[in-house]
Design an enzyme around this catalytic site. Structure first.
Site, short mmCIF file in Angstrom:
data_model
loop_
_atom_site.label_atom_id
_atom_site.label_comp_id
_atom_site.label_asym_id
_atom_site.label_seq_id
_atom_site.Cartn_x
_atom_site.Cartn_y
_atom_site.Cartn_z
N SER A 12 0.83 -1.20 0.00
CA SER A 12 0.00 0.00 0.00
C SER A 12 0.87 1.25 0.00
CB SER A 12 -0.91 0.01 1.23
OG SER A 12 -1.51 1.29 1.32
N HIS A 66 -1.16 -1.18 -4.26
CA HIS A 66 -2.44 -0.81 -3.65
C HIS A 66 -2.49 0.69 -3.43
CE1 HIS A 66 -6.00 -2.02 -1.29
NE2 HIS A 66 -5.67 -1.06 -0.44
N ASP A 93 -4.77 3.67 -1.90
CA ASP A 93 -5.89 3.94 -0.99
C ASP A 93 -6.41 5.36 -1.17
OD1 ASP A 93 -6.18 1.54 0.69
OD2 ASP A 93 -4.11 1.97 1.27
N MET A 130 -9.04 8.11 -0.05
CA MET A 130 -9.94 8.41 1.08
C MET A 130 -10.48 9.83 0.94
SD MET A 130 -7.60 7.02 4.18
CE MET A 130 -6.81 5.40 4.13
N HIS A 158 -8.16 1.20 -4.21
CA HIS A 158 -9.14 0.93 -3.15
C HIS A 158 -9.84 2.24 -2.82
CE1 HIS A 158 -9.67 -0.40 1.37
NE2 HIS A 158 -10.82 -0.28 0.74
N MET A 191 -12.15 4.43 -0.83
CA MET A 191 -12.88 4.60 0.44
C MET A 191 -13.57 5.94 0.35
SD MET A 191 -9.96 2.99 2.88
CE MET A 191 -8.73 3.15 1.60
N MET A 240 -11.61 -6.20 4.85
CA MET A 240 -10.86 -5.30 5.72
C MET A 240 -10.58 -5.98 7.06
SD MET A 240 -10.31 -2.45 4.04
CE MET A 240 -9.39 -1.78 5.40
N PHE A 267 -6.94 4.39 8.17
CA PHE A 267 -5.56 4.65 8.59
C PHE A 267 -4.69 3.41 8.42
CE2 PHE A 267 -8.42 7.42 10.84
CZ PHE A 267 -7.81 8.66 10.70
N ASP A 284 -6.78 -6.71 3.81
CA ASP A 284 -6.19 -5.37 3.93
C ASP A 284 -6.30 -4.84 5.35
OD1 ASP A 284 -5.32 -2.79 3.50
OD2 ASP A 284 -7.01 -2.19 2.25
#
Ligand code: DX5
Ligand code: ZN
Length: 220
Positions: free
Chosen positions: A9, A34, A36, A38, A67, A69, A138, A144, A176
């Protein structure tokens, strides 16, 4: 059994040195990267968006494993597809119409992924599994890096593996949150084949060695 793949990640990397660090992870055996995303609403943190996904996807030939979010993800599927995502994963909790999001990802020519938070049971995604290339479980509350691995999520991985076998489905199972060399083997034994790892790979001093160690720990 599917080959075990490491998806480091980027959340744990030093963005000023991301290219070098990602290359080190690849040299250590990583196959995915990966990313992320957010939005500060679906999760209580903001990370990065399309520009970073674009630069990082372009700087490596690792599979770009995005990913999302974010709330109401359908709004941004096209943007992330254009930014270079190969797999786009969204949260079932973030939308009223997961089917439409999956269809949109497919229409953009990308691989589909669906994710569940720790409190969400596998049952919530059963109807969508035939449309998924990847399911992401998850093992921390999303938002975080650096949190503690929740081993009580492993039965969900097992359930997803059994469901795929019983129903002739072929999705990858990704895990993850808090994944490290200490728990990687139990993830694989439960049925996961994509291991996302932030702090335990890109967060380490020697990234290549950390990636190698994590992958070595999965050998059954
Ligand atoms: C958390 C993210 C993870 C995170 C993992 O919301 O989805 O991908 O980067 O970081 P570690 O491996 O440090 O838990
Ligand atoms: Zn993630």
């Amino acid at each position: 059994m599917k080959r075990v793949k490491l998806s480091p990640s980027a959340l744990a990397c030093d963005f000023a040195n991301a290219g070098v660090q990602i290359k080190a992870a690849k040299d250590g055996g990583a196959e995915y990267l990966h990313l992320d995303v957010m939005d500060g609403i679906f999760v209580p943190n903001i990370s990065f968006g399309q520009p970073i996904v674009k630069s990082l996807s372009k700087c490596t030939d690792l599979v770009s494993d995005v990913h999302l979010m974010i709330t109401d993800p359908i709004r941004y599927i096209e943007d992330f597809a254009k930014a270079g995502a190969d797999i786009i994963t969204f949260h079932v909790e973030a939308t009223d119409d997961p089917q439409a999001v999956l269809a949109k990802i497919k229409a953009c020519g990308k691989k589909t992924g669906i994710s569940i938070k720790p409190a969400t049971p596998v049952d919530a995604i059963i109807p969508y599994l035939p449309m998924c290339d990847l399911v992401l479980v998850m093992t921390v509350e999303p938002g975080f890096g650096g949190q503690k691995f929740m081993s009580d999520m492993l039965p969900k991985v097992q359930q997803l593996k059994e469901y795929a076998e019983r129903n002739g489905l072929d999705y990858e199972i990704s895990i993850d949150g808090g994944v490290s060399a200490e728990n990687a083997k139990m993830c694989v034994l439960a049925g996961a084949n994509v291991l996302v790892a932030g702090s335990s790979v890109l967060g380490k001093e020697n990234i290549k060695e950390a990636a190698e160690d994590l992958l070595a720990a999965t050998v059954i």
